[in-house]
Design an enzyme around this catalytic site. Structure first.
Site, mmCIF file in Angstrom:
data_model
loop_
_atom_site.group_PDB
_atom_site.id
_atom_site.type_symbol
_atom_site.label_atom_id
_atom_site.label_comp_id
_atom_site.label_asym_id
_atom_site.label_seq_id
_atom_site.Cartn_x
_atom_site.Cartn_y
_atom_site.Cartn_z
ATOM 1 N N HIS A 54 -65.013 32.708 38.335
ATOM 2 C CA HIS A 54 -65.689 33.301 37.358
ATOM 3 C C HIS A 54 -65.558 32.326 36.126
ATOM 4 O O HIS A 54 -64.588 31.786 35.558
ATOM 5 C CB HIS A 54 -64.579 34.658 36.730
ATOM 6 C CG HIS A 54 -65.176 35.550 35.591
ATOM 7 N ND1 HIS A 54 -66.446 36.272 35.777
ATOM 8 C CD2 HIS A 54 -64.810 35.830 34.403
ATOM 9 C CE1 HIS A 54 -66.324 36.707 34.533
ATOM 10 N NE2 HIS A 54 -65.715 36.440 33.878
ATOM 11 N N HIS A 236 -66.951 42.678 35.333
ATOM 12 C CA HIS A 236 -65.685 42.845 34.695
ATOM 13 C C HIS A 236 -65.244 44.145 34.644
ATOM 14 O O HIS A 236 -66.056 45.200 34.205
ATOM 15 C CB HIS A 236 -66.183 42.682 32.986
ATOM 16 C CG HIS A 236 -66.527 41.086 32.556
ATOM 17 N ND1 HIS A 236 -67.691 40.728 31.873
ATOM 18 C CD2 HIS A 236 -65.829 39.980 32.842
ATOM 19 C CE1 HIS A 236 -67.522 39.409 31.829
ATOM 20 N NE2 HIS A 236 -66.818 38.783 32.417
ATOM 21 N N HIS A 273 -60.717 40.620 36.434
ATOM 22 C CA HIS A 273 -59.623 40.942 35.700
ATOM 23 C C HIS A 273 -58.930 42.168 36.302
ATOM 24 O O HIS A 273 -57.741 41.948 36.690
ATOM 25 C CB HIS A 273 -60.055 41.236 34.030
ATOM 26 C CG HIS A 273 -60.792 40.131 33.438
ATOM 27 N ND1 HIS A 273 -60.112 38.914 33.259
ATOM 28 C CD2 HIS A 273 -61.795 40.198 32.831
ATOM 29 C CE1 HIS A 273 -61.040 38.147 32.697
ATOM 30 N NE2 HIS A 273 -62.144 39.048 32.436
ATOM 31 N N ASP A 324 -63.091 31.453 33.557
ATOM 32 C CA ASP A 324 -63.563 32.434 32.708
ATOM 33 C C ASP A 324 -64.244 31.831 31.330
ATOM 34 O O ASP A 324 -65.225 31.121 31.129
ATOM 35 C CB ASP A 324 -62.671 33.470 32.232
ATOM 36 C CG ASP A 324 -62.937 34.590 31.696
ATOM 37 O OD1 ASP A 324 -64.322 34.830 31.218
ATOM 38 O OD2 ASP A 324 -62.421 35.495 31.430
#
Ligand SMILES: [Zn+2]
Length: 457
Positions: A54, A236, A273, A324
């Site tokens: 990610h 997400h 997440h 991220d």
């Protein structure tokens, strides 16, 4: 090409004196317990490369720009957090063009290779021109990403993001989101262009990414996921408590409950997440064989919260790691913080080890290798015949490796020496990092400096 490693992590464990033959980017032969031939390139301990599931590459350019306490006007008049960070990100985004995106992504990608990542999942949502209108080539920004992967040599799984709304229930997008927005027809055109951008890029994979449940309706979610029925789907989910509460208010369900009731979540899905989840939700995720994409450094930086990783692994859950926001690019650092978060919370040690007596570093690394490859639709790197030669070799003379054998090498890398221990990285048989530095770093760094100078406030 003949490589020789003093130790190497093979599919059945660590072996000493390993000779690897590489042909046309792939490993042709592996033999252990053999002396190096005079022409062999000799290296220290080696492991297969890791996947970074990610990334928002452009955010590398704003690393360090959001570490100032918010003023009175902070979102909601309350605490500084994800939403004030997001405002800073939207301001940064306003200035980027394809050239700038390419320069920043190239730097992010060489830093990933330098830290031990050999594939990246680019969750790519910055598509349109500054005024929100599509570029003449709708996939211009996707081309910029693909070109950055080509320059750096990192393997790319491109995940063009579908983003249509600013809140649950199909709320109209906000002005700060104008560069991200598509309808389904526009997205189909983007995907076609993204496919062209990946043409000729070795090892490239194309998946889809409905941004979040805030940004898509249920119908859009299903249509986006169905566009490429066998390729990765990333989303997400449940990163922020405000998001969980808004979802509950809108639907009576939490984001994970809602997703599983409305979409065919399975092994090609990667839930990014999944921070705020119940035990029951962990069960559902684990049973679905979806991968949870954890981004410990960014989640810590944004104050998101802590994923219950120990409980998830106990249920047989699959996980992977991602960088991220790229505030720091550090493969062993992500694994270390993943474990340390659990230690701080549970006030105990070695929580993510796979069993009694097992190495925590090796357990973290193995789980992330397997989950990362699954989530990015790629072969899991291995030092084995027939597999792409994506190999990370450490400094043979690093003092942190003194007296270390086998899994203690992974533990010393992850918990002690860190990313500075990486010496050489091959991707598809091409040496991209030598003596800890990407071979194209000087030129890529110079271009990044010029670009960022132009982006400054
Ligand atoms: Zn993200």
């Amino acid at each position: 090409m003949q490589l020789w490693f003093e130790q190497a992590l093979l599919p059945d464990g660590w072996r000493a004196d390993v000779r690897v033959t590489v042909e046309q980017g792939r490993i042709a032969q592996v033999r252990s317990g053999v002396a190096p031939a005079p022409a062999d390139e000799r290296h220290g301990p080696a492991i297969p490369g890791l996947a970074n599931v990610h990334s928002h590459a452009f955010q590398r350019g704003m690393a360090g720009l959001a570490e100032r306490a918010a003023g009175e006007e902070a979102a909601g008049g309350g605490a500084d957090g994800f939403w004030t960070w997001r405002d800073a990100m939207y301001r940064f985004v306003d200035r980027l063009d394809p050239e700038g995106l390419n320069a920043i992504a190239a730097l992010a990608y060489i830093e990933m290779l330098e830290s031990g990542f050999t594939r990246v999942g680019e969750f790519h949502y910055l598509h349109h021109d500054r005024d929100g209108r599509p570029y003449a080539d709708r996939a211009a920004m996707s081309h910029a990403i693909a070109e950055a992967a080509r320059i750096s040599g990192i393997a790319l799984t491109l995940l063009p993001v579908f983003y249509a709304h600013s809140g649950f229930g199909g709320i109209a997008p906000a002005d700060g989101q104008r560069r991200f927005i598509h309808d389904l027809d526009g997205y189909a055109i983007l995907m076609e262009g993204a496919g062209k951008a990946l043409a000729g890029l070795e090892g490239a994979v194309l998946g889809v990414a409905p941004h979040s449940l805030r940004a898509v309706t249920s119908e859009e979610l299903l249509q986006v996921a169905a566009l490429r029925p066998h390729d990765p789907v990333h989303i997400h989910i449940a990163e922020q408590m405000a998001e969980v509460e808004a979802c509950l208010e809108w639907s009576g369900q939490s984001p994970v409950e809602w997703l599983f009731d409305h979409a065919p979540v399975g092994s090609r899905w990667c839930l990014i997440h999944a921070t705020h989840v119940t035990g029951e939700e962990l069960d559902r995720i684990a049973r679905s064989q979806a991968v949870v994409g954890l981004c410990p450094i960014t989640e810590a930086n944004l104050g998101d919260g802590l994923f219950p990783a120990r409980a998830f692994l106990d249920k047989g859950g699959r996980m992977a790691i991602g960088s991220d926001s790229n505030v720091e690019i550090d493969a062993p650092g992500e694994l270390r913080l993943l474990e340390y978060g659990q230690r701080l919370y549970h006030r105990s040690r070695n929580l993510l080890a796979s069993g009694p007596g097992q190495s925590t570093g090796a357990s973290l690394w193995r789980a992330s290798r397997q989950g990362g490859a699954q989530a990015l639709g790629a072969e899991a790197p291995a030092i084995a015949p027939g597999v792409p030669a994506d190999i990370v070799a450490f400094r043979a003379d690093d003092v942190a490796f003194t007296g270390r054998l086998g899994d203690a090498i992974l533990d010393s890398w992850i918990f002690a020496g860190g990313k500075a221990m990486v010496d050489t990285v091959w991707r598809h048989g091409v040496k991209r990092v030598s003596e800890g530095r990407h071979v194209a770093r000087p030129a890529i760094e110079a271009r990044y400096r010029r670009t960022l100078g132009a982006c400054r406030d």
